[in-house]
Design a protein around this motif. Structure first.
Motif, PDB file in Angstrom:
ATOM      1  N   LEU A  24      -2.750  -6.610  12.340  1.00 22.16           N
ATOM      2  CA  LEU A  24      -1.684  -6.310  11.390  1.00 22.16           C
ATOM      3  C   LEU A  24      -0.553  -7.310  11.612  1.00 22.16           C
ATOM      4  O   LEU A  24       0.071  -7.326  12.670  1.00 22.16           O
ATOM      5  CB  LEU A  24      -1.176  -4.885  11.605  1.00 22.16           C
ATOM      6  CG  LEU A  24       0.023  -4.447  10.767  1.00 22.16           C
ATOM      7  CD1 LEU A  24      -0.333  -4.401   9.285  1.00 22.16           C
ATOM      8  CD2 LEU A  24       0.539  -3.089  11.239  1.00 22.16           C
ATOM      9  N   GLN A  26       2.979  -8.052  10.632  1.00 17.28           N
ATOM     10  CA  GLN A  26       4.006  -7.194  10.040  1.00 17.28           C
ATOM     11  C   GLN A  26       5.391  -7.799  10.192  1.00 17.28           C
ATOM     12  O   GLN A  26       5.831  -8.137  11.285  1.00 17.28           O
ATOM     13  CB  GLN A  26       3.984  -5.813  10.698  1.00 17.28           C
ATOM     14  CG  GLN A  26       4.928  -4.816  10.049  1.00 17.28           C
ATOM     15  CD  GLN A  26       4.819  -3.443  10.689  1.00 17.28           C
ATOM     16  OE1 GLN A  26       4.370  -3.319  11.824  1.00 17.28           O
ATOM     17  NE2 GLN A  26       5.215  -2.408   9.975  1.00 17.28           N
ATOM     18  N   ALA A  58      -3.940  -6.401  -1.904  1.00 13.83           N
ATOM     19  CA  ALA A  58      -4.187  -4.974  -1.694  1.00 13.83           C
ATOM     20  C   ALA A  58      -4.062  -4.174  -2.982  1.00 13.83           C
ATOM     21  O   ALA A  58      -4.847  -3.253  -3.228  1.00 13.83           O
ATOM     22  CB  ALA A  58      -3.226  -4.431  -0.636  1.00 13.83           C
ATOM     23  N   VAL A  83      -6.103  -9.261   3.806  1.00 16.46           N
ATOM     24  CA  VAL A  83      -5.605  -8.363   2.760  1.00 16.46           C
ATOM     25  C   VAL A  83      -4.088  -8.515   2.707  1.00 16.46           C
ATOM     26  O   VAL A  83      -3.384  -8.107   3.631  1.00 16.46           O
ATOM     27  CB  VAL A  83      -5.994  -6.903   3.027  1.00 16.46           C
ATOM     28  CG1 VAL A  83      -5.438  -6.008   1.919  1.00 16.46           C
ATOM     29  CG2 VAL A  83      -7.513  -6.754   3.123  1.00 16.46           C
ATOM     30  N   LEU A  86      -0.112  -5.231   2.014  1.00 17.32           N
ATOM     31  CA  LEU A  86      -0.680  -3.932   2.380  1.00 17.32           C
ATOM     32  C   LEU A  86       0.059  -2.741   1.766  1.00 17.32           C
ATOM     33  O   LEU A  86      -0.583  -1.744   1.400  1.00 17.32           O
ATOM     34  CB  LEU A  86      -0.720  -3.801   3.902  1.00 17.32           C
ATOM     35  CG  LEU A  86      -1.422  -2.560   4.457  1.00 17.32           C
ATOM     36  CD1 LEU A  86      -2.868  -2.499   4.000  1.00 17.32           C
ATOM     37  CD2 LEU A  86      -1.327  -2.525   5.980  1.00 17.32           C
ATOM     38  N   ALA A  89      -1.482  -1.151  -1.417  1.00 17.75           N
ATOM     39  CA  ALA A  89      -2.830  -0.585  -1.417  1.00 17.75           C
ATOM     40  C   ALA A  89      -2.824   0.854  -1.933  1.00 17.75           C
ATOM     41  O   ALA A  89      -1.903   1.630  -1.664  1.00 17.75           O
ATOM     42  CB  ALA A  89      -3.424  -0.629  -0.010  1.00 17.75           C
ATOM     43  N   GLY A  94      -6.294   2.300   1.442  1.00 12.69           N
ATOM     44  CA  GLY A  94      -5.679   2.531   2.750  1.00 12.69           C
ATOM     45  C   GLY A  94      -6.600   3.328   3.664  1.00 12.69           C
ATOM     46  O   GLY A  94      -6.759   3.001   4.844  1.00 12.69           O
ATOM     47  N   ILE A  97      -9.423   1.084   4.901  1.00 14.26           N
ATOM     48  CA  ILE A  97      -8.977   0.167   5.951  1.00 14.26           C
ATOM     49  C   ILE A  97      -8.859   0.894   7.283  1.00 14.26           C
ATOM     50  O   ILE A  97      -9.309   0.397   8.326  1.00 14.26           O
ATOM     51  CB  ILE A  97      -7.624  -0.469   5.552  1.00 14.26           C
ATOM     52  CG1 ILE A  97      -7.824  -1.471   4.408  1.00 14.26           C
ATOM     53  CG2 ILE A  97      -6.968  -1.158   6.745  1.00 14.26           C
ATOM     54  CD1 ILE A  97      -6.534  -1.995   3.813  1.00 14.26           C
ATOM     55  N   LEU A 112      -4.443  -7.978   8.094  1.00 15.29           N
ATOM     56  CA  LEU A 112      -3.659  -7.218   7.126  1.00 15.29           C
ATOM     57  C   LEU A 112      -2.224  -7.716   7.140  1.00 15.29           C
ATOM     58  O   LEU A 112      -1.599  -7.804   8.204  1.00 15.29           O
ATOM     59  CB  LEU A 112      -3.700  -5.727   7.467  1.00 15.29           C
ATOM     60  CG  LEU A 112      -5.105  -5.149   7.661  1.00 15.29           C
ATOM     61  CD1 LEU A 112      -5.023  -3.773   8.313  1.00 15.29           C
ATOM     62  CD2 LEU A 112      -5.839  -5.065   6.330  1.00 15.29           C
ATOM     63  N   HIS A 114       1.573  -7.135   6.085  1.00 12.12           N
ATOM     64  CA  HIS A 114       2.546  -6.116   5.665  1.00 12.12           C
ATOM     65  C   HIS A 114       3.946  -6.710   5.835  1.00 12.12           C
ATOM     66  O   HIS A 114       4.359  -7.043   6.944  1.00 12.12           O
ATOM     67  CB  HIS A 114       2.398  -4.864   6.525  1.00 12.12           C
ATOM     68  CG  HIS A 114       3.183  -3.684   6.036  1.00 12.12           C
ATOM     69  ND1 HIS A 114       4.556  -3.668   5.993  1.00 12.12           N
ATOM     70  CD2 HIS A 114       2.790  -2.465   5.567  1.00 12.12           C
ATOM     71  CE1 HIS A 114       4.980  -2.509   5.523  1.00 12.12           C
ATOM     72  NE2 HIS A 114       3.925  -1.759   5.261  1.00 12.12           N
ATOM     73  N   GLY A 120       4.000   2.105   2.743  1.00 13.19           N
ATOM     74  CA  GLY A 120       2.781   1.821   3.495  1.00 13.19           C
ATOM     75  C   GLY A 120       2.876   2.174   4.958  1.00 13.19           C
ATOM     76  O   GLY A 120       1.973   1.869   5.737  1.00 13.19           O
TER      77      GLY A 120
END
Length: 338
Positions: A24, A26, A58, A83, A86, A89, A94, A97, A112, A114, A120
């Motif tokens: 992730l 982020q 997403a 993706v 995020l 999505a 979600g 995933i 992913l 984000h 999310g």
């Protein structure tokens, strides 16, 4: 989605394998996020040059699309799937995933992206509980920007000190992509050399000289005449008035914090953190603080707030509002000697 093999991340190869993992990325800083994704994809290619790479949005995919992307191909079982966005999505995507992250397939690298924020968050929390790797993509604080510039310079094969890095920040601004691009251009033109303040000032003539921070530095140093010259030149070159009020507000906040903390028994590092500036800039604040006290700084902040409203529409002539502001700030500075 394919059945997991039962092997944990990296067990089919080295312990550092990116396959069999969910990562992730982020944070709101797009440049850092893109670099993090690129590093993971490069690592996947290095492990398996035949890897199939897919990049998905997403908000535009279904669980079936995710299943197809993570299913490999006729030519290779290895795939890296990115993706993006995020938070966009659907609930179904979600859930898919999160289910994949429960036991990732050993020949899939799932990334992913984000950008941060509350949207999310439920999926993010579930991914963290399933031990997804988390790579932060949060930009540096204002006082950390020179360090970012220095690191960029090293990546590009050139060298610079804190003063040169700060000069570049003052000339270009705080946008990481613009700073990285400026360093890249400098490194291209002066490969293998040490970049100096003079070199950066010459290179960015018209930007450094009209910098809103240059206006702020002059007025806080007590050079009202030079500040007015810089301001008029900046306005003639199209510098937005709000950048000037923003720079002045930033300078006064830092000066106010310094005035409040200078009598504390702090090391330079501790003081710089409390004030929110790099340690080397404490000398500049110390010089400025000789002419400013807390009352003068407070009056200056009020004047800047008023001028900021004026340049955003409360006044008919933003240029005049800024000139009046510089004179008001100089009067506030002088008031402590009255």
């Amino acid at each position: 989605m394919r059945a997991p093999t039962g092997r944990g991340p990296g067990e089919h190869g080295s312990a550092q394998s990116v396959f069999g993992t969910v990562t992730l990325v982020q944070g709101p800083e797009a440049l850092l996020a893109q670099r993090a994704v690129a590093r993971l994809l490069n690592a996947a290619r290095a492990e398996h040059p035949e890897v199939q790479i897919s990049e998905l949005e997403a908000r535009a995919i279904s669980p079936a699309d995710l299943l197809e992307a993570t299913g490999g191909s006729l030519f290779t079982p290895y795939c890296a799937v990115v993706v993006h966005g995020l938070p966009g999505a659907s609930v179904e995507v979600g859930d898919a995933i999160v289910q994949f992250a429960t036991e990732p397939a050993s020949d899939v690298c799932l990334i992913l992206d984000h950008p941060g924020g509350a949207k999310g968050r439920g999926v993010v929390d579930k991914l963290r509980k399933r031990k997804a790797h988390v790579v932060p993509a949060t930009g540096p604080k204002a006082w950390e920007l020179p360090s970012f510039v220095i690191a960029e310079a090293r990546r590009a094969g050139v060298d610079m000190d804190q003063h040169a890095a700060q000069a570049l920040v003052d000339a270009v601004g705080s946008d990481l992509r613009e700073l990285a691009g400026a360093v890249s251009q400098l490194a291209s033109d002066w490969a293998g050399t040490r970049l100096t303040v003079d070199m950066i000032s010459r290179y960015f003539v018209g930007r450094a000289e009209t910098s809103s921070f240059a206006v702020s530095d002059e007025v806080l140093a007590g050079h009202a005449g030079r500040a007015l010259e810089r301001l008029r030149w900046a306005m003639s070159c199209g510098v937005p008035p709000v950048l000037v009020t923003s720079a002045l507000a930033s300078g006064l906040r830092a000066l106010g914090k310094y005035v409040d903390h200078r009598s504390s028994r702090m090391s330079d590092v501790e003081l710089s953190r409390a004030v929110g500036v790099p340690p080397w800039k404490l000398k500049t604040l110390a010089r400025q603080a000789r002419s400013w006290d807390s009352a003068a700084v407070a009056a200056g902040i009020i004047a800047v707030a008023r001028a900021d409203a004026e340049v955003k529409g409360a006044a008919t002539d933003p240029d005049f509002a800024l000139e009046k502001l510089l004179l008001t700030l100089d009067a506030a500075r002088m008031s402590q000697h009255g």
